[in-house]
Design an enzyme around this catalytic site. Structure first.
Site, PDB file in Angstrom:
ATOM      1  N   GLY A   1       0.823  -1.209   0.000  1.00  0.00           N
ATOM      2  CA  GLY A   1       0.000   0.000   0.000  1.00  0.00           C
ATOM      3  C   GLY A   1       0.860   1.263   0.000  1.00  0.00           C
ATOM      4  O   GLY A   1       0.537   2.249  -0.672  1.00  0.00           O
TER       5      GLY A   1
ATOM      6  N   ASN B   1      -7.077   4.500   9.381  1.00  0.00           N
ATOM      7  CA  ASN B   1      -6.567   3.252   9.952  1.00  0.00           C
ATOM      8  C   ASN B   1      -6.582   3.218  11.473  1.00  0.00           C
ATOM      9  O   ASN B   1      -6.551   2.154  12.063  1.00  0.00           O
ATOM     10  CB  ASN B   1      -5.144   2.978   9.445  1.00  0.00           C
ATOM     11  CG  ASN B   1      -4.244   4.175   9.550  1.00  0.00           C
ATOM     12  OD1 ASN B   1      -4.575   5.252   9.048  1.00  0.00           O
ATOM     13  ND2 ASN B   1      -3.113   4.031  10.191  1.00  0.00           N
TER      14      ASN B   1
ATOM     15  N   SER C   1      -3.901  -2.749  -0.400  1.00  0.00           N
ATOM     16  CA  SER C   1      -2.827  -3.605   0.108  1.00  0.00           C
ATOM     17  C   SER C   1      -3.422  -4.936   0.552  1.00  0.00           C
ATOM     18  O   SER C   1      -4.366  -4.963   1.346  1.00  0.00           O
ATOM     19  CB  SER C   1      -2.148  -2.901   1.290  1.00  0.00           C
ATOM     20  OG  SER C   1      -1.164  -3.732   1.836  1.00  0.00           O
TER      21      SER C   1
ATOM     22  N   HIS D   1      -2.580  -7.403   2.525  1.00  0.00           N
ATOM     23  CA  HIS D   1      -2.560  -7.980   3.883  1.00  0.00           C
ATOM     24  C   HIS D   1      -3.612  -7.376   4.813  1.00  0.00           C
ATOM     25  O   HIS D   1      -3.733  -7.780   5.962  1.00  0.00           O
ATOM     26  CB  HIS D   1      -1.153  -7.899   4.497  1.00  0.00           C
ATOM     27  CG  HIS D   1      -0.691  -6.542   4.924  1.00  0.00           C
ATOM     28  ND1 HIS D   1      -0.594  -6.179   6.246  1.00  0.00           N
ATOM     29  CD2 HIS D   1      -0.275  -5.465   4.222  1.00  0.00           C
ATOM     30  CE1 HIS D   1      -0.119  -4.941   6.335  1.00  0.00           C
ATOM     31  NE2 HIS D   1       0.077  -4.487   5.109  1.00  0.00           N
TER      32      HIS D   1
ATOM     33  N   THR E   1      10.136  -8.187 -11.843  1.00  0.00           N
ATOM     34  CA  THR E   1       9.365  -9.418 -12.078  1.00  0.00           C
ATOM     35  C   THR E   1       8.241  -9.493 -11.056  1.00  0.00           C
ATOM     36  O   THR E   1       8.462  -9.291  -9.862  1.00  0.00           O
ATOM     37  CB  THR E   1      10.302 -10.641 -11.974  1.00  0.00           C
ATOM     38  OG1 THR E   1      11.345 -10.450 -12.925  1.00  0.00           O
ATOM     39  CG2 THR E   1       9.564 -11.932 -12.249  1.00  0.00           C
TER      40      THR E   1
ATOM     41  N   CYS F   1       4.339   5.094  19.956  1.00  0.00           N
ATOM     42  CA  CYS F   1       5.461   4.676  20.800  1.00  0.00           C
ATOM     43  C   CYS F   1       6.118   3.403  20.299  1.00  0.00           C
ATOM     44  O   CYS F   1       7.306   3.203  20.472  1.00  0.00           O
ATOM     45  CB  CYS F   1       5.003   4.475  22.232  1.00  0.00           C
ATOM     46  SG  CYS F   1       4.384   6.001  22.915  1.00  0.00           S
TER      47      CYS F   1
HETATM   48  N1  PLP Z   1      -2.405   3.275   4.189  1.00  0.00           N
HETATM   49  C1  PLP Z   1      -3.131   2.901   5.245  1.00  0.00           C
HETATM   50  C2  PLP Z   1      -4.402   3.630   5.547  1.00  0.00           C
HETATM   51  C3  PLP Z   1      -2.725   1.846   6.056  1.00  0.00           C
HETATM   52  O1  PLP Z   1      -3.455   1.482   7.111  1.00  0.00           O
HETATM   53  C4  PLP Z   1      -1.513   1.184   5.733  1.00  0.00           C
HETATM   54  C5  PLP Z   1      -0.990   0.104   6.587  1.00  0.00           C
HETATM   55  O2  PLP Z   1      -1.058   0.155   7.799  1.00  0.00           O
HETATM   56  C6  PLP Z   1      -0.796   1.601   4.604  1.00  0.00           C
HETATM   57  C7  PLP Z   1      -1.273   2.653   3.852  1.00  0.00           C
HETATM   58  C8  PLP Z   1       0.469   0.938   4.196  1.00  0.00           C
HETATM   59  O3  PLP Z   1       0.219  -0.319   3.657  1.00  0.00           O
HETATM   60  P1  PLP Z   1       1.424  -1.369   3.502  1.00  0.00           P
HETATM   61  O4  PLP Z   1       1.662  -1.922   4.873  1.00  0.00           O
HETATM   62  O5  PLP Z   1       0.927  -2.407   2.557  1.00  0.00           O
HETATM   63  O6  PLP Z   1       2.575  -0.613   2.966  1.00  0.00           O
END
Ligand code: PLP
Length: 398
Positions: free
Chosen positions: A72, A154, A202, A204, A240, A327
């Site tokens: 991401g 997030n 992303s 994961h 790749t 932290c």
């Molecule tokens: N953007 C947001 C809102 C996210 O929560 C995160 C991951 O915590 C990212 C970007 C970054 O994603 P990645 O861990 O795949 O680089």
């Protein structure tokens, strides 16, 4: 041994069986390079293009608008730098974003500001953690080249009025990027209906593997190459391809989208039960406008305690959660997200993020509901600040 409750799904998720099985053939048998002309390579290429079509379908896009990336953060970096550099060619060096973006966005913008003279306006997200489209409109200038506003936050889980912001940008002729890393697979995302020019995801975060992501870039919006080298990803991103990871990402996203309504209903029920109980803790605060919220994310502050202490005790009780504070990354600063919604430093330090997935159960919720109040009480009993508040020598803030 305490039961394990994984409640940090905004950080990362467990891979689904479907995603693991989708990746295995490309780790073991079909290991050819998708750029190779013999059949082993071409079978990998077919899988790659199938995954591209599946991901596009989940996002309301066309297959040739999807570019695979390594995460991401890379998608965010490529989208922002491309729009910024194309803007600069036309003398447009103003970018609009928000104060509570992920660091993949904020640090990219900082570097553009420091090293290349871009001007960045960070919009207020107000106490509820929601951006106002009319404020985006008011911030647009003749030299604005990009608006980048995250789909869902997030840390506090608030969902932004993306279609409205997209409409404002479209009308003004300004490129609109959204970081949908927390949204894709969890809430409806449709780039066509929501007026989105560029969008980051992303794997994961929706039960796919780590280290693989995608960037949507609308046909007609130019995208500059991010990694130079071979001609992969139609010349926009050399290297790749991670075929196994990409196939798993597509399988995970398809599964998440197919089950979205059922998952959201389950998560909302679990979340609301946890919120109802934890907000009974005196001097606690639920963060983010719950009317515009991801189904599985809860962010709360508890006065008089430190988030880190809370996390360590919860870990002892078998609960994996996170604190809004930075932290863990070695800084003692409180979370920029919590400060952006107007929380004072001392309150922002005592934060807890619980982020659920559909793999969580009612028993997990019971365990969280039992443990969090116990730990808050234990930490407050040891807290000099809390004791001062209890003696009336210091005012409660929440
Ligand atoms: N953007 C947001 C809102 C996210 O929560 C995160 C991951 O915590 C990212 C970007 C970054 O994603 P990645 O861990 O795949 O680089």
């Amino acid at each position: 041994m305490e039961r394990k409750v994984y409640a940090d799904n905004a950080a990362t998720t467990a891979m689904s069986r479907t995603a693991i099985e989708a990746m295995l053939p490309y780790l073991d048998g079909i290991y050819g390079n998708p750029s190779s002309l013999y059949s082993l390579g071409q079978r990998a290429k077919e899988a790659l293009e199938g995954a591209r079509a599946d991901i596009a379908a989940c996002l309301g896009a066309q297959a040739n608008e999807i570019y695979f990336t390594s995460c991401g953060s890379e998608s965010d970096n490529q989208a922002i730098r491309s729009a910024a550099h194309l803007g600069a060619l036309k003398g447009k060096k103003h970018i609009i974003s928000t104060a509570f973006e992920h660091h993949a966005v904020l640090h990219t913008l900082d570097r553009l500001k420091r090293e290349e003279g871009f001007e960045v306006t960070l919009l207020d997200v107000h106490r509820g953690g929601v951006v106002r489209p009319e404020e985006v409109q008011a911030a647009i200038r003749p030299d604005t080249c990009l608006v980048t506003v995250m789909f869902a936050n997030n840390e506090i889980g608030t969902v932004q009025p993306i279609a409205e912001i997209g409409a404002v940008c479209r009308a003004a002729g300004v490129t609109f990027h959204t970081d949908a890393v927390q949204a894709a697979g969890h809430i409806p995302v449709n780039v066509a209906e929501q007026n989105i020019d560029m969008l980051s995801i992303s794997a994961h975060k929706f039960h796919g593997p780590k280290g693989v992501g995608a960037l949507y870039c609308r046909r007609g919006v130019r995208l500059l190459p991010f990694i130079d080298g071979g001609a992969q990803e139609r010349g926009r991103r050399a290297g790749t391809e991670n075929v196994a990871g990409i196939c798993a990402m597509a399988a995970a996203l398809k599964e998440a989208c197919a089950n979205m309504n059922a998952n959201a209903a389950k998560l909302t029920k679990l979340r609301d039960r946890i919120v109802a109980e934890l907000t009974k803790i005196p001097h606690s605060k639920l963060n983010g406008d719950m009317a515009r919220h991801l189904p599985g994310t809860i962010n709360m502050c508890f006065e008089g305690i430190e988030g880190e202490g809370l996390l360590l005790y919860l870990d002892d009780m078998g609960i994996c959660a996170s604190s809004g504070s930075a932290c863990t990354s070695g800084s003692l600063d409180p979370s920029h997200v919590l400060l952006a919604i107007g929380l004072p430093h001392e309150v922002a330090h005592g934060s807890l993020r619980i982020s659920l997935s559909e793999y969580n159960t009612e028993e997990d919720a019971d365990h969280i509901i039992k443990c969090v109040p116990e730990v808050v009480e234990k930490l407050r009993a040891m807290s000099p600040v809390w004791k001062e508040m209890e003696r009336g020598e210091k005012q409660h803030i929440i």
